[in-house]
Design an enzyme around this catalytic site. Structure first.
Site, PDB file in Angstrom:
ATOM      1  N   SER A  57       0.808  -1.217   0.000  1.00 43.73           N
ATOM      2  CA  SER A  57       0.000   0.000   0.000  1.00 43.73           C
ATOM      3  C   SER A  57       0.845   1.272   0.000  1.00 43.73           C
ATOM      4  O   SER A  57       0.309   2.352  -0.180  1.00 43.73           O
ATOM      5  CB  SER A  57      -0.951   0.008   1.195  1.00 43.73           C
ATOM      6  OG  SER A  57      -0.216   0.004   2.386  1.00 43.73           O
ATOM      7  N   HIS A  96       1.609   3.804   7.045  1.00 40.67           N
ATOM      8  CA  HIS A  96       1.009   4.737   6.102  1.00 40.67           C
ATOM      9  C   HIS A  96       1.457   6.160   6.403  1.00 40.67           C
ATOM     10  O   HIS A  96       2.089   6.422   7.415  1.00 40.67           O
ATOM     11  CB  HIS A  96      -0.523   4.658   6.140  1.00 40.67           C
ATOM     12  CG  HIS A  96      -1.080   3.533   5.313  1.00 40.67           C
ATOM     13  ND1 HIS A  96      -2.406   3.225   5.284  1.00 40.67           N
ATOM     14  CD2 HIS A  96      -0.482   2.644   4.480  1.00 40.67           C
ATOM     15  CE1 HIS A  96      -2.607   2.187   4.481  1.00 40.67           C
ATOM     16  NE2 HIS A  96      -1.452   1.820   3.985  1.00 40.67           N
ATOM     17  N   ASP A 122      -7.615   6.298   5.034  1.00 40.31           N
ATOM     18  CA  ASP A 122      -7.697   5.036   5.774  1.00 40.31           C
ATOM     19  C   ASP A 122      -8.948   4.851   6.633  1.00 40.31           C
ATOM     20  O   ASP A 122      -9.010   3.894   7.404  1.00 40.31           O
ATOM     21  CB  ASP A 122      -6.471   4.900   6.682  1.00 40.31           C
ATOM     22  CG  ASP A 122      -5.220   4.633   5.874  1.00 40.31           C
ATOM     23  OD1 ASP A 122      -5.357   4.311   4.694  1.00 40.31           O
ATOM     24  OD2 ASP A 122      -4.126   4.739   6.442  1.00 40.31           O
TER      25      ASP A 122
END
Lengths: 179, 166
Positions: A57, A96, A122
């Site tokens: 990701s 992230h 998210d």
């Protein structure tokens, strides 16, 4: 029967004191690995100073199997930083980037994150009803990067038998080699 | 005298030490590369509405920057982003990313962008009208191996409109 066992057994030729020494050596290796890990924890201030990236990701920055060094101190969190966080009820930490941060006068903050390779933020990954991350969710911020090194852990995670085999072979190796 | 396993062990250990040394030199070498860039950034609000419980604003930005000096042998990619920073009655500091871009190619490192709009400025305090907003251009260097760093260069301040614009 005893003769056969004595012939097959790799330890039968080695005196007992030496076996004891090898066991101590083995313990030394294990405990020094533990010491290095705990030392890194103190230096970095993070409960898990080294993590392996498990998903794509954050591509193209980080790929599966890359190694990250995390740290927890030096200053407040800012937008654009890559953080590792853990959602309540989920075991696997996520790496992230911070997209939004709102810092309150009390020092607490609301954070929204997004993966570079994801098209949306998210909120869908967070726990049900959760719209922000707070301090307690964050494990650390990514400071150092080494590619591919974590691949070993990923392979061992995917094939758990390999882990047992590797530890077994290593243990036998350490115990049976003589100086 | 020396068994195969001992030799293998020595080679792996020494190889590891050498690789770590090279990594260290690689990280240190970054300070010898120039990292000064000139950035010209402006912006203005073109849309500003209230949709309970949040306020949404669309900020239109233009950006000129030459990022070629930032590409050296340890640059895997640059993550570029523009942030809006402001204060409200509920927050000491609020930061929202309005635009981001992944730059991997040195030949595309000269940016002349006129119409940058990607993310909305979303605020949950309901206190955005008339606030001072500072736009800042930031870049995050992802190395091939080594330290991940963030830098900011160039900013632009403006006031949010006192009335909503539809």
């Amino acid at each position: 029967m005893n003769d056969i066992i004595r012939k097959i057994n790799p330890f039968s030729q080695i005196p007992k004191y030496q076996i004891a020494q090898q066991i101590v050596n083995f313990g030394l290796i294990v405990s020094s690995a533990l010491m290095i890990w705990k030392f890194l924890m103190i230096v970095s201030g993070s409960e898990s100073p080294i993590v392996v990236v498990l998903s794509g990701s954050m591509r193209p920055a980080f790929d599966r199997g890359d190694l990250l060094y995390l740290n927890m101190d030096d200053g407040p969190f800012r937008v654009g930083e890559i953080v590792v966080f853990k959602i309540d009820g989920k075991d696997i930490p996520i790496v992230h980037r911070i997209l939004q941060i709102h810092e309150k006068p009390s020092g607490d903050f609301n954070i929204l994150t997004k993966g570079d390779n994801n098209t949306v933020d998210d909120r869908g990954l967070y726990a049900e009803g959760q719209i922000w991350l707070n301090r307690e969710h964050i494990i650390g911020r990514a400071k150092g990067f080494l590619p591919y090194v974590g691949m070993v852990t990923i392979v061992m995670h995917d094939y758990p038998q390999l882990k047992i085999l590797l530890v077994g072979v290593l243990a036998l190796f350490v115990l049976s080699t003589r100086e | 005298m020396h068994s195969v396993s001992q030799r293998a062990n020595l080679i792996v250990c020494f190889g590891g030490v050498v690789l770590f040394g090279v990594l260290l030199l690689n990280v240190l070498s970054r300070s010898f590369f120039p990292d000064h860039i000139d950035v010209n950034l402006t912006g203005s609000t073109i849309k500003f509405v209230k949709r309970n419980p949040v306020e949404l604003a669309q900020v239109h930005m233009s950006l000129q920057a030459d990022l070629t000096p930032l590409f050296n042998w340890n640059t895997k990619q640059l993550f570029l982003y523009i942030t809006a920073e402001y204060q409200t009655k509920e927050t000491v500091v609020s930061q929202v990313v309005l635009w981001d871009y992944i730059l991997k190619d040195k030949s595309k490192a000269v940016l002349k962008e006129k119409d940058l709009i990607k993310y909305l400025l979303i605020d949950h305090s309901g206190d955005l009208r008339g606030q001072n907003v500072t736009l800042t251009f930031n870049y995050n260097v992802i190395p091939i191996s080594g330290l991940i760093t963030r830098h900011k260069e160039g900013s632009y301040s403006f006031k949010m409109p006192t009335e909503y614009i539809n």
